[in-house]
Motif scaffolding. Structure first.
Motif, mmCIF file in Angstrom:
data_model
loop_
_atom_site.group_PDB
_atom_site.id
_atom_site.type_symbol
_atom_site.label_atom_id
_atom_site.label_comp_id
_atom_site.label_asym_id
_atom_site.label_seq_id
_atom_site.Cartn_x
_atom_site.Cartn_y
_atom_site.Cartn_z
ATOM 1 N N SER A 7 0.825 -1.204 0.000
ATOM 2 C CA SER A 7 0.000 0.000 0.000
ATOM 3 C C SER A 7 0.864 1.261 0.000
ATOM 4 O O SER A 7 0.497 2.274 -0.603
ATOM 5 N N GLY A 8 2.029 1.206 0.667
ATOM 6 C CA GLY A 8 2.920 2.358 0.695
ATOM 7 C C GLY A 8 3.489 2.670 -0.672
ATOM 8 O O GLY A 8 3.606 3.844 -1.064
ATOM 9 N N LEU A 9 3.851 1.632 -1.427
ATOM 10 C CA LEU A 9 4.360 1.852 -2.779
ATOM 11 C C LEU A 9 3.271 2.430 -3.663
ATOM 12 O O LEU A 9 3.519 3.363 -4.448
ATOM 13 N N GLN A 10 2.065 1.927 -3.555
ATOM 14 C CA GLN A 10 0.965 2.433 -4.367
ATOM 15 C C GLN A 10 0.693 3.912 -4.096
ATOM 16 O O GLN A 10 0.380 4.673 -5.012
ATOM 17 N N LYS A 11 0.845 4.319 -2.840
ATOM 18 C CA LYS A 11 0.565 5.711 -2.462
ATOM 19 C C LYS A 11 1.517 6.692 -3.128
ATOM 20 O O LYS A 11 1.137 7.828 -3.431
ATOM 21 N N VAL A 12 2.769 6.284 -3.345
ATOM 22 C CA VAL A 12 3.755 7.232 -3.885
ATOM 23 C C VAL A 12 3.812 7.200 -5.410
ATOM 24 O O VAL A 12 4.529 8.010 -6.007
ATOM 25 N N LEU A 13 3.054 6.310 -6.041
ATOM 26 C CA LEU A 13 3.073 6.211 -7.499
ATOM 27 C C LEU A 13 1.905 6.965 -8.111
ATOM 28 O O LEU A 13 0.812 7.026 -7.540
ATOM 29 N N ASP A 14 2.120 7.508 -9.295
ATOM 30 C CA ASP A 14 1.006 8.105 -10.024
ATOM 31 C C ASP A 14 0.206 6.998 -10.709
ATOM 32 O O ASP A 14 0.608 5.833 -10.741
#
Length: 230
Positions: A7-14
């Protein structure tokens, strides 16, 4: 605190980058007891746990299992191989039926290298793992079994505060801290007698985390900064 999981990786990606990862990924089902990864095999995918629970394990030449940690829904694994292309450093076994999302090494590298935020997320995740390894090396080298049990239970308590429930046998806990089941059972009984934990069939629950932390602080002689990484 930075979210080090999927979820953390998804948050920082466009949106286009998220689609790059998910659009080319494949979903696979795993059965309890199935070996998802084996130590020494080639690395070409990163996995996200959509459902289920897995264990990271190593085996000695005589077949002794060493459990490193549990992996649960929302966590990912296999990113080390995506970075250096080396063979798997540990095995991963399904502890329950589940579903995984498998992302190719090429897609993962493209997305992380193309986003400073994603690169920082990965560095933070690796730093967390190094801190966790440092803690564990110290514990195995310098602490007795009782203190190692206390430290591992404190990690579990902190995960429990985040809603993680633990299904762990005494033998699995013993494998994780480098001892035998009888020693773990003895220490857990002592903690249960002090009303610090509750223990049942495949269930361990810390009910007095402050008391447990006080024991760990006394044993370490310093404030606790135990990390959950590995």
């Amino acid at each position: 605190m930075l979210d080090r999981n999927w979820s953390g990786l998804q948050k920082v990606l466009d949106a286009p980058s998220r689609q790059e990862l998910i659009g080319r990924a494949r979903t696979l089902k795993v059965r309890k007891g199935q070996a998802v990864l084996s130590r020494g095999e080639p690395s070409n995918e990163i996995f996200v746990i959509l459902e289920g629970r897995l264990q990271v394990v190593l085996y000695s030449t005589d077949g002794r299992e060493v459990s490193l940690r549990d992996l649960r829904e929302g966590e990912l694994f296999g990113e080390l191989g995506a970075i250096d292309g080396a063979a798997r450093s540990a095995g991963v076994v399904a502890a329950a039926d589940g579903r995984l999302l498998a992302i190719s090494r090429e897609s993962f590298r493209k997305v992380v290298l193309g986003s400073p935020e994603a690169a920082l997320w990965l560095v933070s995740r690796l730093t967390w793992q190094i801190r966790g390894l440092t803690d564990r090396v110290f514990e195995l080298s310098a602490l007795n079994v009782r203190a190692r049990v206390h430290c591992e239970l404190l990690r579990m308590a902190r995960a429990q505060m985040s809603g993680v429930r633990h299904e762990l046998t005494h033998a699995e806990l013993a494998s994780r801290i480098g001892t035998h089941r009888e020693a773990v059972t003895r220490e857990l009984k002592a903690l249960a007698d002090q009303n610090i934990i509750r223990s049942g069939r495949r269930r361990l629950e810390v009910v007095d985390a402050p008391a447990l932390e006080a024991i760990v602080v006394t044993g370490l002689g310093a404030p606790t900064e135990l990390e959950g990484g590995w």
